[in-house]
Design a protein around this motif. Sequence first.
Motif, PDB file in Angstrom:
ATOM      1  N   PRO A   1      -7.006   1.205  -2.456  1.00  0.00           N
ATOM      2  CA  PRO A   1      -7.175  -0.073  -1.999  1.00  0.00           C
ATOM      3  C   PRO A   1      -6.894   0.065  -0.370  1.00  0.00           C
ATOM      4  CG  PRO A   1      -5.435  -0.092  -3.295  1.00  0.00           C
ATOM      5  CD  PRO A   1      -6.148   1.085  -3.563  1.00  0.00           C
ATOM      6  N   THR A   2      -7.754  -0.392   0.541  1.00  0.00           N
ATOM      7  CA  THR A   2      -7.100  -0.595   2.016  1.00  0.00           C
ATOM      8  C   THR A   2      -6.196  -1.555   1.982  1.00  0.00           C
ATOM      9  OG1 THR A   2      -8.979  -1.976   2.643  1.00  0.00           O
ATOM     10  CG2 THR A   2      -9.425   0.858   2.578  1.00  0.00           C
ATOM     11  N   ILE A   3      -5.742  -1.724   3.616  1.00  0.00           N
ATOM     12  CA  ILE A   3      -4.868  -3.096   3.617  1.00  0.00           C
ATOM     13  C   ILE A   3      -5.736  -4.260   3.688  1.00  0.00           C
ATOM     14  CG2 ILE A   3      -3.574  -4.067   5.393  1.00  0.00           C
ATOM     15  CD1 ILE A   3      -2.557  -1.484   6.310  1.00  0.00           C
ATOM     16  N   ARG A   4      -7.011  -4.193   4.114  1.00  0.00           N
ATOM     17  CA  ARG A   4      -8.168  -5.272   4.120  1.00  0.00           C
ATOM     18  C   ARG A   4      -8.178  -5.751   2.394  1.00  0.00           C
ATOM     19  NH1 ARG A   4     -11.315  -2.292   7.126  1.00  0.00           N
ATOM     20  NH2 ARG A   4     -11.060  -2.990   9.286  1.00  0.00           N
ATOM     21  N   ASP A   5      -8.497  -4.637   1.566  1.00  0.00           N
ATOM     22  CA  ASP A   5      -8.643  -4.993   0.085  1.00  0.00           C
ATOM     23  C   ASP A   5      -7.448  -5.762  -0.254  1.00  0.00           C
ATOM     24  OD1 ASP A   5     -10.948  -3.640   0.239  1.00  0.00           O
ATOM     25  OD2 ASP A   5     -10.103  -1.799  -0.531  1.00  0.00           O
ATOM     26  N   LEU A   6      -6.110  -5.332  -0.179  1.00  0.00           N
ATOM     27  CA  LEU A   6      -4.982  -5.886  -0.467  1.00  0.00           C
ATOM     28  C   LEU A   6      -4.818  -7.177  -0.004  1.00  0.00           C
ATOM     29  CD1 LEU A   6      -2.640  -2.594  -0.224  1.00  0.00           C
ATOM     30  CD2 LEU A   6      -3.879  -3.691  -2.261  1.00  0.00           C
ATOM     31  N   VAL A   7      -5.059  -7.389   1.484  1.00  0.00           N
ATOM     32  CA  VAL A   7      -5.099  -9.079   1.840  1.00  0.00           C
ATOM     33  C   VAL A   7      -5.900  -9.721   1.136  1.00  0.00           C
ATOM     34  CG1 VAL A   7      -5.304 -10.216   4.035  1.00  0.00           C
ATOM     35  CG2 VAL A   7      -4.010  -8.141   4.132  1.00  0.00           C
ATOM     36  N   VAL A   8      -6.993  -9.551   0.845  1.00  0.00           N
ATOM     37  CA  VAL A   8      -8.195 -10.185   0.539  1.00  0.00           C
ATOM     38  C   VAL A   8      -7.537 -10.736  -1.105  1.00  0.00           C
ATOM     39  CG1 VAL A   8     -10.215 -10.255  -0.897  1.00  0.00           C
ATOM     40  CG2 VAL A   8     -10.075  -9.580   1.316  1.00  0.00           C
ATOM     41  N   SER A   9      -7.109  -9.736  -1.875  1.00  0.00           N
ATOM     42  CA  SER A   9      -6.464 -10.040  -3.138  1.00  0.00           C
ATOM     43  C   SER A   9      -5.121 -11.144  -3.085  1.00  0.00           C
ATOM     44  CB  SER A   9      -5.940  -8.710  -3.808  1.00  0.00           C
ATOM     45  OG  SER A   9      -5.404  -9.119  -5.209  1.00  0.00           O
ATOM     46  N   LEU A  10      -4.403 -10.919  -1.922  1.00  0.00           N
ATOM     47  CA  LEU A  10      -3.141 -11.551  -1.998  1.00  0.00           C
ATOM     48  C   LEU A  10      -3.625 -13.091  -1.381  1.00  0.00           C
ATOM     49  CD1 LEU A  10      -0.183 -12.164  -1.679  1.00  0.00           C
ATOM     50  CD2 LEU A  10      -0.135 -11.342   0.651  1.00  0.00           C
TER      51      LEU A  10
ATOM     52  N   LYS B   1       0.770  -1.049   0.035  1.00  0.00           N
ATOM     53  CA  LYS B   1       0.106   0.067  -0.004  1.00  0.00           C
ATOM     54  C   LYS B   1       0.898   1.197   0.038  1.00  0.00           C
ATOM     55  CE  LYS B   1      -3.204   2.541   2.993  1.00  0.00           C
ATOM     56  NZ  LYS B   1      -4.259   2.946   1.898  1.00  0.00           N
ATOM     57  N   HIS B   2       1.920   1.383   0.993  1.00  0.00           N
ATOM     58  CA  HIS B   2       2.546   2.612   0.903  1.00  0.00           C
ATOM     59  C   HIS B   2       3.626   2.642  -0.141  1.00  0.00           C
ATOM     60  CE1 HIS B   2       1.166   4.110   4.730  1.00  0.00           C
ATOM     61  NE2 HIS B   2       0.577   2.933   5.100  1.00  0.00           N
ATOM     62  N   MET B   3       4.085   1.521  -0.594  1.00  0.00           N
ATOM     63  CA  MET B   3       4.956   1.721  -1.791  1.00  0.00           C
ATOM     64  C   MET B   3       4.451   2.232  -3.043  1.00  0.00           C
ATOM     65  SD  MET B   3       7.871  -1.334  -1.581  1.00  0.00           S
ATOM     66  CE  MET B   3       6.632  -2.583  -1.655  1.00  0.00           C
ATOM     67  N   MET B   4       3.266   1.899  -3.282  1.00  0.00           N
ATOM     68  CA  MET B   4       2.106   2.427  -4.202  1.00  0.00           C
ATOM     69  C   MET B   4       2.144   3.779  -4.033  1.00  0.00           C
ATOM     70  SD  MET B   4      -0.506  -0.458  -5.539  1.00  0.00           S
ATOM     71  CE  MET B   4      -1.606  -0.645  -3.977  1.00  0.00           C
ATOM     72  N   LYS B   5       1.732   4.188  -2.896  1.00  0.00           N
ATOM     73  CA  LYS B   5       1.525   5.431  -2.441  1.00  0.00           C
ATOM     74  C   LYS B   5       2.868   6.287  -2.690  1.00  0.00           C
ATOM     75  CE  LYS B   5       0.641   8.564   1.245  1.00  0.00           C
ATOM     76  NZ  LYS B   5       0.496   8.584   2.944  1.00  0.00           N
ATOM     77  N   ALA B   6       3.974   5.853  -2.577  1.00  0.00           N
ATOM     78  CA  ALA B   6       5.222   6.659  -2.622  1.00  0.00           C
ATOM     79  C   ALA B   6       5.488   6.717  -4.376  1.00  0.00           C
ATOM     80  CB  ALA B   6       6.381   5.899  -2.187  1.00  0.00           C
ATOM     81  N   ALA B   7       5.111   5.602  -5.014  1.00  0.00           N
ATOM     82  CA  ALA B   7       5.197   5.773  -6.557  1.00  0.00           C
ATOM     83  C   ALA B   7       4.118   6.756  -7.041  1.00  0.00           C
ATOM     84  CB  ALA B   7       4.757   4.364  -7.027  1.00  0.00           C
TER      85      ALA B   7
ATOM     86  N   SER C   1       9.276   9.978   3.508  1.00  0.00           N
ATOM     87  CA  SER C   1       8.723  10.874   3.879  1.00  0.00           C
ATOM     88  C   SER C   1       7.200  10.693   4.400  1.00  0.00           C
ATOM     89  CB  SER C   1       8.654  11.976   2.936  1.00  0.00           C
ATOM     90  OG  SER C   1       9.897  12.334   2.438  1.00  0.00           O
ATOM     91  N   ASP C   2       7.021   9.413   4.396  1.00  0.00           N
ATOM     92  CA  ASP C   2       5.471   9.052   4.619  1.00  0.00           C
ATOM     93  C   ASP C   2       5.494   8.613   6.187  1.00  0.00           C
ATOM     94  OD1 ASP C   2       2.982   7.770   4.973  1.00  0.00           O
ATOM     95  OD2 ASP C   2       3.247   6.433   3.228  1.00  0.00           O
ATOM     96  N   GLN C   3       4.813   9.574   6.901  1.00  0.00           N
ATOM     97  CA  GLN C   3       4.709   9.587   8.314  1.00  0.00           C
ATOM     98  C   GLN C   3       3.992   8.623   8.805  1.00  0.00           C
ATOM     99  OE1 GLN C   3       6.899  11.051  10.387  1.00  0.00           O
ATOM    100  NE2 GLN C   3       7.691  11.847   8.130  1.00  0.00           N
ATOM    101  N   GLU C   4       2.827   8.208   8.214  1.00  0.00           N
ATOM    102  CA  GLU C   4       2.105   7.014   8.321  1.00  0.00           C
ATOM    103  C   GLU C   4       2.786   5.767   8.286  1.00  0.00           C
ATOM    104  OE1 GLU C   4      -2.046   4.969   7.109  1.00  0.00           O
ATOM    105  OE2 GLU C   4      -1.593   6.847   6.144  1.00  0.00           O
TER     106      GLU C   4
END
Length: 477
Positions: free
Chosen positions: A343-352, A273-279, A453-456
């Motif tokens: 997508p949320t982490i929940r969404d991504l976990v379902v896909s994985l 999720k956060h690597m996609m956000k960085a991209a 730089s992503d504080q979250e």
Amino acid sequence: MELAMEMEQISMEMIKPLTPTLPHLKSYQFSLFDQLLSFSEYGSPLALFYASPRHCNNDESITNTVTRLKESLSKTLSQFYPLAGRLFSQDSTIICNDEGNPLVVARANCTLFSFLTAPNRVELVPRFIPRDDIYLDPTRIDVDGLIIAAFQITVFSCGGFVVGSNGNTKAVDGTTRAHFFMAWAANATSGDPQFGDPNLTNPTPIFPPVPSEYVTSSGIPPVLKPVEDGSSSCVVQAFVFSPASISALQAKARSDFVPNPTRVEAVTCFLWKHMMKAASTVVATIQSSSSSIARQERVPTTTSIIHSVNIRPHLRPMLPPTYFGKLVAHAIADSENKEGSTPTIRDLVVSLRQGLTKIRDNEWLNKFRGEGRLKAACEVKKTLEKFLPKSYYFTSLSGFDQVNFGSGAPLWIGFTGGRTNSFFRNYVPLIHTSDQIEAWPVLDEKEMEALLSDQEFLAVAIPSHVAPLTFLPKASL
């Protein structure tokens, strides 16, 4: 304060098996999974950092440690004899000719404690790993006759030491590598290997290979390699996920579809999720720039992941972890399941989980056993070729924290670090210890800057150089 570490190479020699391989074992045939579904021959760096053995604080003791590791490596190569041979990928074989493996011995001019507490220790990790040119000839364009593994032993001034390795990922997977290191450590300490001797029963009866000419005629090369795209360099960083943060991510990832997300699933999808956000941040910066040069830079479109999975426990009958080879399948998950939404982490976990469930299914695995195995393998290979350019590639490495060469478990385990070329862009190894996971993503330099730089992200994933270290007190190092 950053550490200015100097390294001196003491020796380099070829370590051969202690006992010769028997004539009827001279050729080791790849299974179909090795033959067609392996990603690449290159890049499996690893460095295990150890405190000094008791009373090892002088040159004689350090020499004894190195000698003990050399002799036990020779014995271990006799047990894992294909590793001491040469890889002939086009013929789908390892020629077990006992030519041996390069071993570099080096000395670092600092203590292990000063290294482990240095803020730039991740950048220094490649110094403890055999260089590519030791086991690869960069002038060659073929993939035949390659050395499978190279090793490096580095000693610190305090007697602490590092066991590093690098080599070919075509022939063995992480499970076999961990078993090899456990056996090496057992031989070095006169202990019993945790899992016993390797099972070198050839896997070809399970996944019969196809003739080499069929591989050529299929139009798909026997090795799938990432493409060096010539863009700006990549950066490797390490991030620690504590037990508490992993549990929190698992709770956040729960859903009706996946009520029990695993540690790996939760950490993988948080990173995804956060690597996609960085991209996406890099894309937005490029699009808002008036510079024509900036507009011509690569625009990241990474939306998927490919996750390697050990299939030994999912076969029927299942195979033990001692089963030698590369028995790995690749789960594919795509984030573009909800158009127009993030997508949320929940969404991504379902896909994985959906991707993992597919390749863990024995019925799916059986497709690679019968007459239609070439067609099935080619279809999977084409899918991987389609997804690889836009995917993060995750692999999970476990068991290495149990490798004890006589001074306890490794105090730290490193992958590689610093700047590297884009050959392994978006590769994300997850290194497990007993209670935490350390991720080592290889990202485009600008994407790594955005991630840092992503504080979250940083509220959960702690950069390795500022994370608390759980090693022994200074006096013990």
